[in-house]
Design a protein around this motif. Structure first.
Motif, PDB file in Angstrom:
ATOM      1  N   GLY A  44       8.763 -21.529  25.362  1.00  0.00           N
ATOM      2  CA  GLY A  44      10.047 -22.084  24.938  1.00  0.00           C
ATOM      3  C   GLY A  44      10.173 -23.548  25.327  1.00  0.00           C
ATOM      4  O   GLY A  44       9.175 -24.220  25.631  1.00  0.00           O
ATOM      5  N   GLU A  45      11.407 -23.998  25.348  1.00  0.00           N
ATOM      6  CA  GLU A  45      11.671 -25.434  25.548  1.00  0.00           C
ATOM      7  C   GLU A  45      11.974 -25.758  27.021  1.00  0.00           C
ATOM      8  O   GLU A  45      11.187 -26.401  27.697  1.00  0.00           O
ATOM      9  CB  GLU A  45      12.852 -25.793  24.645  1.00  0.00           C
ATOM     10  N   ALA A  46      13.088 -25.262  27.477  1.00  0.00           N
ATOM     11  CA  ALA A  46      13.537 -25.577  28.836  1.00  0.00           C
ATOM     12  C   ALA A  46      14.599 -24.568  29.244  1.00  0.00           C
ATOM     13  O   ALA A  46      15.253 -23.979  28.387  1.00  0.00           O
ATOM     14  CB  ALA A  46      14.136 -26.991  28.865  1.00  0.00           C
ATOM     15  N   PRO A  47      14.776 -24.365  30.533  1.00  0.00           N
ATOM     16  CA  PRO A  47      15.804 -23.411  30.974  1.00  0.00           C
ATOM     17  C   PRO A  47      17.199 -23.852  30.547  1.00  0.00           C
ATOM     18  O   PRO A  47      17.495 -25.048  30.513  1.00  0.00           O
ATOM     19  CB  PRO A  47      15.696 -23.452  32.507  1.00  0.00           C
ATOM     20  N   GLY A  48      18.040 -22.878  30.236  1.00  0.00           N
ATOM     21  CA  GLY A  48      19.463 -23.134  30.026  1.00  0.00           C
ATOM     22  C   GLY A  48      20.211 -22.734  31.295  1.00  0.00           C
ATOM     23  O   GLY A  48      19.596 -22.533  32.355  1.00  0.00           O
ATOM     24  N   GLU A  51      19.246 -19.291  32.855  1.00  0.00           N
ATOM     25  CA  GLU A  51      17.884 -19.339  33.406  1.00  0.00           C
ATOM     26  C   GLU A  51      17.866 -20.144  34.695  1.00  0.00           C
ATOM     27  O   GLU A  51      17.197 -19.783  35.667  1.00  0.00           O
ATOM     28  CB  GLU A  51      16.932 -19.957  32.365  1.00  0.00           C
ATOM     29  N   PRO A  57      13.011 -17.136  32.704  1.00  0.00           N
ATOM     30  CA  PRO A  57      13.184 -17.675  31.359  1.00  0.00           C
ATOM     31  C   PRO A  57      13.812 -16.677  30.388  1.00  0.00           C
ATOM     32  O   PRO A  57      13.599 -15.460  30.506  1.00  0.00           O
ATOM     33  CB  PRO A  57      11.762 -18.027  30.906  1.00  0.00           C
ATOM     34  N   PHE A  58      14.551 -17.203  29.448  1.00  0.00           N
ATOM     35  CA  PHE A  58      15.105 -16.412  28.340  1.00  0.00           C
ATOM     36  C   PHE A  58      15.879 -15.164  28.795  1.00  0.00           C
ATOM     37  O   PHE A  58      15.546 -14.051  28.418  1.00  0.00           O
ATOM     38  CB  PHE A  58      13.994 -16.047  27.332  1.00  0.00           C
ATOM     39  N   ASN A  84       8.201 -21.976  29.725  1.00  0.00           N
ATOM     40  CA  ASN A  84       8.819 -23.092  29.008  1.00  0.00           C
ATOM     41  C   ASN A  84       8.005 -24.362  29.207  1.00  0.00           C
ATOM     42  O   ASN A  84       7.219 -24.469  30.156  1.00  0.00           O
ATOM     43  CB  ASN A  84      10.236 -23.340  29.560  1.00  0.00           C
ATOM     44  N   HIS A 158      13.445 -21.245  17.319  1.00  0.00           N
ATOM     45  CA  HIS A 158      13.976 -20.985  18.651  1.00  0.00           C
ATOM     46  C   HIS A 158      15.143 -19.997  18.494  1.00  0.00           C
ATOM     47  O   HIS A 158      15.977 -20.168  17.585  1.00  0.00           O
ATOM     48  CB  HIS A 158      14.482 -22.283  19.280  1.00  0.00           C
TER      49      HIS A 158
HETATM   50  N1  URA Z   1      15.804 -21.728  25.897  1.00  0.00           N
HETATM   51  C1  URA Z   1      14.510 -21.981  26.206  1.00  0.00           C
HETATM   52  O1  URA Z   1      13.820 -22.705  25.499  1.00  0.00           O
HETATM   53  N2  URA Z   1      14.029 -21.402  27.306  1.00  0.00           N
HETATM   54  C2  URA Z   1      14.714 -20.597  28.085  1.00  0.00           C
HETATM   55  O2  URA Z   1      14.167 -20.108  29.060  1.00  0.00           O
HETATM   56  C3  URA Z   1      16.052 -20.334  27.731  1.00  0.00           C
HETATM   57  C4  URA Z   1      16.579 -20.904  26.639  1.00  0.00           C
END
Ligand code: URA
Length: 189
Positions: A44-48, A51, A57-58, A84, A158
């Motif tokens: 994925g991209e990055a923690p929200g 997370e 993650p996710f 991520n 995504h």
């Molecule tokens: N979106 C992401 O790309 N990664 C995460 O872990 C949560 C949301």
């Protein structure tokens, strides 16, 4: 060094990292989770926010939707690995900056090297542009497989894009079904 020791060293280095300013605003690093012997890795991209709070993650709204797609096609979340591009949350969930991606990417490279999956699936444009190619067009190129060394890599929408735009959900399901087919083939070989 055993693989277990290498994982431990990597995760500790990630926790202690101060290569970019996100370490100042994060609550937890979100290193990655799942089966370290898997043939299938999602990036994925990055923690929200969820997370960042949980360190996993996710797990927020997008993650819950992603879980539904995994189970819809018969993939158990525990059999894959999920990580991520960035291990720390960008403030207000803004897009990662190029310098943050550069500072963080070696952690992902090391994770990928240790796992040695056959298939990598990028979740969304940011991940696809960092991993597949800089000018990746998610609306045109989602679901297409690219060869990169020993990996077959594709990108799908995504899950947070699917929360905003439900018209993309049909394509997402098709892509996930195809990923499951390719994954089954890999498992048989
Ligand atoms: N979106 C992401 O790309 N990664 C995460 O872990 C949560 C949301």
């Amino acid at each position: 060094m055993t693989d277990t020791e290498k994982w431990e060293e990597l995760e500790n280095a990630c926790k202690d990292c101060s290569k970019c300013s996100l370490c100042k605003t994060k609550t937890n690093t979100v290193f990655g989770v799942g089966n370290k012997n898997t043939k299938l890795m999602f990036i994925g991209e990055a923690p929200g926010e969820s997370e960042d709070l949980s360190g996993i993650p996710f797990v927020g709204a997008a993650g819950k939707l992603f879980d539904k797609y995994l189970s819809a096609v018969g993939i158990d979340r525990s059999e894959v690995y999920i990580a991520n591009i960035l291990k720390c949350r960008p403030p207000k969930n803004r897009d990662p900056l190029p310098e943050e991606e550069e500072a963080c990417i070696d952690f992902l490279r090391s994770q990928t090297k240790l796992i040695s999956p056959r298939l990598i699936v990028c979740l969304g444009r940011v991940s696809a542009r960092k991993i597949i190619k800089e000018d990746f067009k998610i609306t045109k190129e989602h679901g297409i497989w690219f060869k990169r060394g020993t990996f077959d890599i594709c990108a799908i929408y995504h899950p947070s894009a699917l929360l905003r735009d439900t018209s993309k959900r049909e394509d997402m399901l098709k892509d996930m079904m195809e990923i499951k087919k390719v994954y089954d083939r890999v498992l048989k070989n």
